[in-house]
Each structure stands twice: as structure tokens, then as C-alpha cells.
Design an enzyme around this catalytic site. Structure first.
Site, PDB file in Angstrom:
ATOM      1  CG  HIS A 158      -2.975   0.550  -7.013  1.00 39.41           C
ATOM      2  ND1 HIS A 158      -2.117   0.926  -7.252  1.00 39.41           N
ATOM      3  CD2 HIS A 158      -2.835  -0.877  -7.046  1.00 39.41           C
ATOM      4  CE1 HIS A 158      -1.279   0.167  -7.173  1.00 39.41           C
ATOM      5  NE2 HIS A 158      -1.716  -0.679  -6.918  1.00 39.41           N
ATOM      6  CD  GLU A 159      -6.390  -3.448  -6.305  1.00 41.60           C
ATOM      7  OE1 GLU A 159      -5.912  -4.081  -7.460  1.00 41.60           O
ATOM      8  OE2 GLU A 159      -5.024  -2.523  -5.558  1.00 41.60           O
ATOM      9  CG  HIS A 162      -3.630  -4.506 -11.148  1.00 47.22           C
ATOM     10  ND1 HIS A 162      -2.439  -4.329 -11.379  1.00 47.22           N
ATOM     11  CD2 HIS A 162      -3.426  -3.844  -9.773  1.00 47.22           C
ATOM     12  CE1 HIS A 162      -1.538  -3.720 -10.604  1.00 47.22           C
ATOM     13  NE2 HIS A 162      -2.152  -3.592  -9.734  1.00 47.22           N
ATOM     14  CD  GLU A 237       0.663  -3.425  -6.688  1.00 48.94           C
ATOM     15  OE1 GLU A 237       0.408  -2.169  -6.356  1.00 48.94           O
ATOM     16  OE2 GLU A 237       0.559  -4.433  -8.094  1.00 48.94           O
TER      17      GLU A 237
END
Length: 628
Positions: A158-159, A162, A237
């Protein structure tokens, strides 16, 4: 959306952020002006208040942005993060580093620095930085202790989304913007906090009243700041959750982490609320407790249901009751579930050709699939333990990278050894020679750039004078025989980018806006180098060049001109091409792939060149070119 489309969205969001900040500043300035007008009825003082308010906000933002000029590390350190050493042997930290390294290789980006927030029991994480070269991944101690390996992979993936999709740059700029918006309120609060030490002078009362008014006006900035964070963050997100599933090709890991956030007492809360407020839009989970209009994340159950549609409130209540009696232990779950390393790699021969198509490669940019993730695990395992250890130690990282550049010819290698000794000392030179012998005997050619990628984070820890001397040495080795091979150029260029961007990260953080028509000359040079590198005769190289040109500039008649200085002609194209807008970069990647694969084959050397082009132009390419 693919990588290029998400980058375009991030660029538009960045422009929207400027608009929202202007609205916020206008609201604060109008509030200040209204107070001054009611108190004084003086147009001159209102004008002075307007100028002063704008100046305070602007200076506050510039100060905060400058304080974050070092990239992601200041953010991690502000929240109490501890750097995880590359050579750590603690099982939990080693597991975290392994997961980060695997996902970095799978996504085609350098391995970021890893931090742990040791005093945070909640499950949370964030990515911070301006570019892939200065990125930081930070996770809480709660995430390390409570998540099993699959769940940790989901959070880290997930990170990484980003990092790849432009959110990271946007988020760190948002920190600076919001600080400026809150400056007037912060000044008022500080004056009130220390006002009791100001004595009983006749002006102290007026000063304290002004400070109280400034603090109240600060709530206007706080309102706008939280609105901006919520508006920018929520959609990104959702995209990051989807990208994490795409990375690992399984939903259980990410959904399991979200369930543990909802089911455990500490959830995703951070203890340092004042610092967490500033970075709440960067976190994996809501670290503050915002909801409704100010929520920076979608509701937790909504995120879980997107991954597991049947999950409901009753299921969450059962998990809460279960974990209240017996909190989960991530490491014990790994043992029970049999989660661990991979199974080794099957790598093509150094001369074996790969079959690819332009749309396939463009679709792979920053979009690792299940095969890429497994391949990344296998690549790490396939690199001999002794070489991985060298890549993780500060004393051996420079000799290792120099060893990759040493020639096979003994006479040339001796000249290169002398160059190293003259710049970095005889001990480094001898060490590089020994490592070169080890590399020749033990390392598959396809593993050279991945091994270098593992070494980049350690290299960036060296002091700047050492890095400058190291880069001079790299250039000397690359040009020692007057010729530059594809691999020498690729590794040299990647090293240059890594060192340059790590020393001045904010300078290279940008969303490009140029169109292909503005960089015709540079684009033609890039295609000419690619075509020449993969084709032995001029006729076939010309056909490859034209195949690439047709994908971006079909109406232009730019003749094929073989670059006189070979691959070195690329030195002049990087900066203009990196300024292309995201969708133009997608077309460029397809064009380069069309030129590379025009003869129906892509050699290992050509794949390294293609991967280097993508990396330098910030379009990271996963390891599996051959997947369809």
C-alpha cells in the site's frame, strides 16, 4: 488506472491543492481584516494586516518545506522513527527489511530506507519523500508485532503505491502548505502560553487579546487544513488499497491488517497526536480519529468490504472479542501459517532473448503482478548470501559496486584498479578486485542490477565528499578503455541518479508538463541509441528507429542518424525527457520498446538498457519483461 494515468491525476491534484490553499489563505486574511476593521476602522491598517497575514503564511510554508528538503527522513525522525539497519538480525526487523526489498524489486524502484516507530503500539505505516531515491517507509512497532508476513506485505505494498503514483511528493508538499495556513494560530497560541511571563505592562493586556484573536482565527486555518487533507487523501487511499492488491495478488493480507486495526484496542492510533495531526493524510490508517467531513481515510469497514464483500459489523465484533482475550502475534502466525521465503529463481541465460510487446511493457510500468512479486522473492534468494551481505554493509558497498564495473580483461582491470587506488585508496581497490572475482564466479548476469539496487540505500549513507569521490571513480572506470558498454552505462547512470537525487531530493521532485513535440531532437537521439544498441547493421537499426518514431511522432520525418558517441549520446536527453507529462511518457516507453523489440527479441543487455531508461525517467519497470 495505470501508472501514467495515476501520475496525471496526481499532477491535477497538485494543481487543485494550489487552488485550495488560495481559498484557505483568502479565508484567513478576510478574518484578520474583519477583526482589524472592527477594532480600528482604518483602511491603512487593514491593508497592513492583509500584507502581514499573507507574508506570515508564505514564510511559514517556505520554512516548513525547507525543513523537509532532506526528503522522507525528517518526517520519520519527527515521529520518533528509528532507522532499521540493512544488516539487522532481529527477526521482526529482518522480516520487515525482506518484505520491503522484495516489493522494491517487484516494482522496479530502489530499496527505500526503513524506519520503525518503536513507541507506537497501534498498527500504522507511511511513505514519505520527494522521489524514489530519497523515499522512506516507516511502520509502527504495533504493525511489526501484530501483523503476519502476508499482512505486513499488504501494508508495505500500500505504501509503495504512494511512492509510485506521485502521492508521496504531493503529501510532503501538503505538510509544508498546511503549516503555513496554521501559522497565525500557532503564533497566537505561543504568545498566550508565554504571556504570563510578560509582566504587568500597560500593553500586555492588548497583546494577549490580540494573541487570543489570532489563535481563534487559527481555527479557520485548521478547518481549511483538515478539509484540504481530507479532499486530497481519501481518493488516493482507495487507489493505494487497490494497488496493494495488484502488487501481491491476494486480498487476505491487506484485509487482515485492516481487520486487526478494527479489532485491536490500539487500532491505528498514534500517541504523538500533535505530530500525527500534521502527517495524518500520509498514514496507512487513521492515526487521529477523524471522521465525517474531516476523515482522511475511507471508513474502515468500507475498505475491508472492498476486499471482502461479505464482511460485516458482526464479524468485526467477533474478532474484537477474540483478540481482547488473546491478542495476535504476527511472528507466531507466520510459523503456524507456514509463511516464509521463496523457492529460488529460474533465470534466462545471458544471451537468451525475451519476447515483449510495447503495450505489454508500458502496462507493466509500476504495476507489478503476482509473477513479479514471486520473481522478486526468487531474485533476492538467487543472489548469494555473501554478496547480499556485502550490499548491506557500509564498508563494502563501494567496493561491491566498483567490482561490478571492473573489466574481464586483466590489463584493463589493472588500469581500473590503479584508478580506484588513486581516488579512494589501495584498500578499497584491492577489495573491489576480490569482489569482482567473486561476482564473476557466483553472480548471474541478470542479477547485477538487482544486486546494485540492494546496495543503493547503503551507498546513500556515505558522507557527501566520499560520494563525490566515488562518482569520479565510477566515471573513470566506465571510460577506462575509451569505450562504454551498455551495462557500464546503465549502472553508471543509475548510480548518478541515485546519488544526485539523494543529495538534493526536493530539486528533482516534479510532475512533467512537456509534450513530445517539444523534445523531438532528444526523443530522436534516444531512439537512435536504442536502435543502434540492439541491431548490428544500419538497415535493421533504421527500421527499429522508425518503428519507435511512429508511436510518438508519426507525422514527423526525423531521419535516422547513428549516434557518433554511441550510448553516451543519452547524457543530453535525460533532463528534457524527464520533463514530459505522464501520458507522454507512456507513449515514449511504448516507442522505446518498439525499437528494442523490432527484431522480435530482447537480449539481457537490451532489457537492462530499457529498465535503466524507465528508471532514470521515473517510470519504474518490474523485473518480468517476459510475462504476457
Amino acid at each position: 488506472m495505470n501508472f501514467f494515468e495515476q501520475q496525471a491525476v496526481a499532477r491535477r491534484t497538485s494543481a487543485r491543492l494550489v487552488f485550495l490553499m488560495a481559498v484557505a489563505i483568502a479565508g484567513i486574511v478576510l478574518a484578520v481584516d474583519a477583526v482589524v476593521w472592527v477594532a480600528t476602522q482604518s483602511p491603512e491598517l487593514v491593508l497592513f494586516a492583509t500584507v502581514s497575514s499573507v507574508a506570515v503564511i508564505a514564510l511559514g510554508s517556505l520554512y516548513r518545506i525547507a525543513s523537509l528538503g532532506g526528503g522522507g527522513e525528517p518526517v520519520a525522525q519527527q515521529l520518533g522513527g528509528t532507522l532499521v539497519p540493512e544488516s539487522t538480525t532481529e527477526p521482526g526487523l529482518r522480516r520487515l527489511r525482506n518484505v520491503v526489498e522484495e516489493i522494491a524489486i517487484a516494482s522496479g524502484v530502489p530499496v527505500p530506507k526503513v524506519y520503525v516507530l518503536e513507541h507506537e503500539a497501534g498498527i500504522n505505516a507511511f511513505a514519505a519523500g520527494y522521489s524514489t531515491s530519497d523515499a522512506v517507509i516507516a511502520v509502527t512497532r504495533g504493525a511489526l508485532d501484530r501483523l503476519n508476513r502476508d499482512e505486513l506485505q499488504g501494508v508495505v505494498a500500500h505504501e509503495f503505491s504512494h511512492i509510485l503514483n506521485g502521492d508521496m511528493r504531493l503529501n510532503i508538499r501538503l505538510v509544508g502548505v498546511l503549516f503555513g495556513i496554521l501559522m497565525i494560530g500557532l503564533i497566537g497560541r505561543k504568545i498566550l502560553e508565554h504571556g504570563r511571563f510578560g509582566g504587568r505592562g500597560k500593553n500586555i493586556g492588548a497583546i494577549l487579546v490580540a494573541a487570543l484573536v489570532a489563535m481563534l482565527i487559527g481555527y479557520v486555518g485548521l478547518f481549511f487544513g483538515r478539509m484540504i487533507k481530507a479532499g486530497v487523501s481519501r481518493t488516493r487511499e482507495k487507489l493505494a488499497d487497490a494497488s496493494a492488491v495488484q502488487f501481491t495478488r491476494q486480498t487476505q493480507g491487506l484485509s487482515g491488517a485492516l481487520k486487526k486495526i478494527g479489532g485491536l484496542h490500539d487500532g491505528s492510533r498514534l500517541n504523538q497526536r500533535s505530530d500525527a495531526e500534521e502527517v495524518s493524510h500520509m498514514l496507512f490508517g487513521d492515526g487521529i480519529g477523524f471522521s465525517g467531513l474531516f476523515a482522511t481515510h475511507p471508513p474502515l469497514l468500507e475498505r475491508i468490504r472492498a476486499l471482502e464483500p461479505g464482511f460485516n459489523d458482526d464479524a468485526m465484533a467477533r474478532l474484537q472479542a477474540q483478540w481482547r482475550a488473546s491478542p495476535p502475534d504476527g511472528m507466531q502466525e507466520d510459523v503456524a501459517l507456514g509463511l516464509g521465503g521463496g523457492s529460488g529463481a529460474r533465470l534466462p541465460g545471458a544471451t537468451q532473448a525475451l519476447s515483449v510487446t510495447p503495450p505489454m511493457v508500458a502496462a507493466q510500468v509500476a504495476a507489478p503482478g503476482a509473477d513479479d512479486y514471486r520473481r522478486a522473492d526468487s531474485i533476492v534468494i538467487a543472489i548469494p548470501d555473501a554478496l547480499r551481505d556485502l550490499a548491506r554493509q557500509r564498508e563494502s558497498v563501494m567496493p561491491l559496486l566498483l567490482g561490478l564495473l571492473l573489466a574481464g580483461d586483466e590489463a584493463l582491470a589493472e588500469r581500473q584498479r590503479v584508478d580506484i587506488a588513486a581516488r579512494l585508496g589501495g584498500e578499497v581497490a584491492d577489495h573491489a578486485v576480490r569482489i569482482h572475482q567473486q561476482l564473476t564466479a557466483d553472480l548471474h548476469p541478470m542479477l547485477r542490477l538487482p544486486l546494485a539496487g540492494l546496495a543503493f540505500p547503503v551507498l546513500r549513507l556515505r558522507p557527501r565528499p566520499q560520494l563525490d569521490a566515488f562518482m569520479d571513480t565510477v566515471q573513470a572506470l566506465v571510460h577506462a578503455d575509451g569505450q562504454v558498454s551498455l551495462f557500464e552505462y546503465c549502472l553508471g547512470r543509475l548510480l548518478t541518479v541515485q546519488v544526485r537525487e539523494s543529495l538534493d531530493p526536493s530539486r528533482y521532485a516534479r510532475f512533467g508538463r512537456r509534450k513530445p513535440g517539444n523534445v523531438r531532437k532528444e526523443f530522436a537521439s534516444l531512439l537512435a541509441v536504442v536502435a543502434q544498441a540492439g541491431h548490428e547493421d544500419r538497415a535493421s537499426a533504421q527500421h527499429a528507429y522508425l518503428a519507435g518514431l511512429q508511436r510518438v511522432l508519426p507525422r514527423d520525418h526525423l531521419p535516422y542518424v547513428p549516434p557518433a558517441n554511441g550510448v553516451l549520446a543519452l547524457d543530453a536527453v535525460w533532463e528534457p525527457l524527464d520533463a514530459l507529462d505522464p501520458l507522454a511518457k507512456q507513449a515514449m516507453v511504448e516507442a522505446v520498446t518498439a525499437a528494442v523489440s523490432h527484431d522480435g527479441r530482447v537480449s539481457v543487455a537490451e532489457s537492462e538498457l530499457l529498465r535503466t531508461i524507465c528508471a532514470v525517467l521515473h517510470c519504474p519497470l518490474p523485473p518480468m519483461l517476459e510475462r504476457g
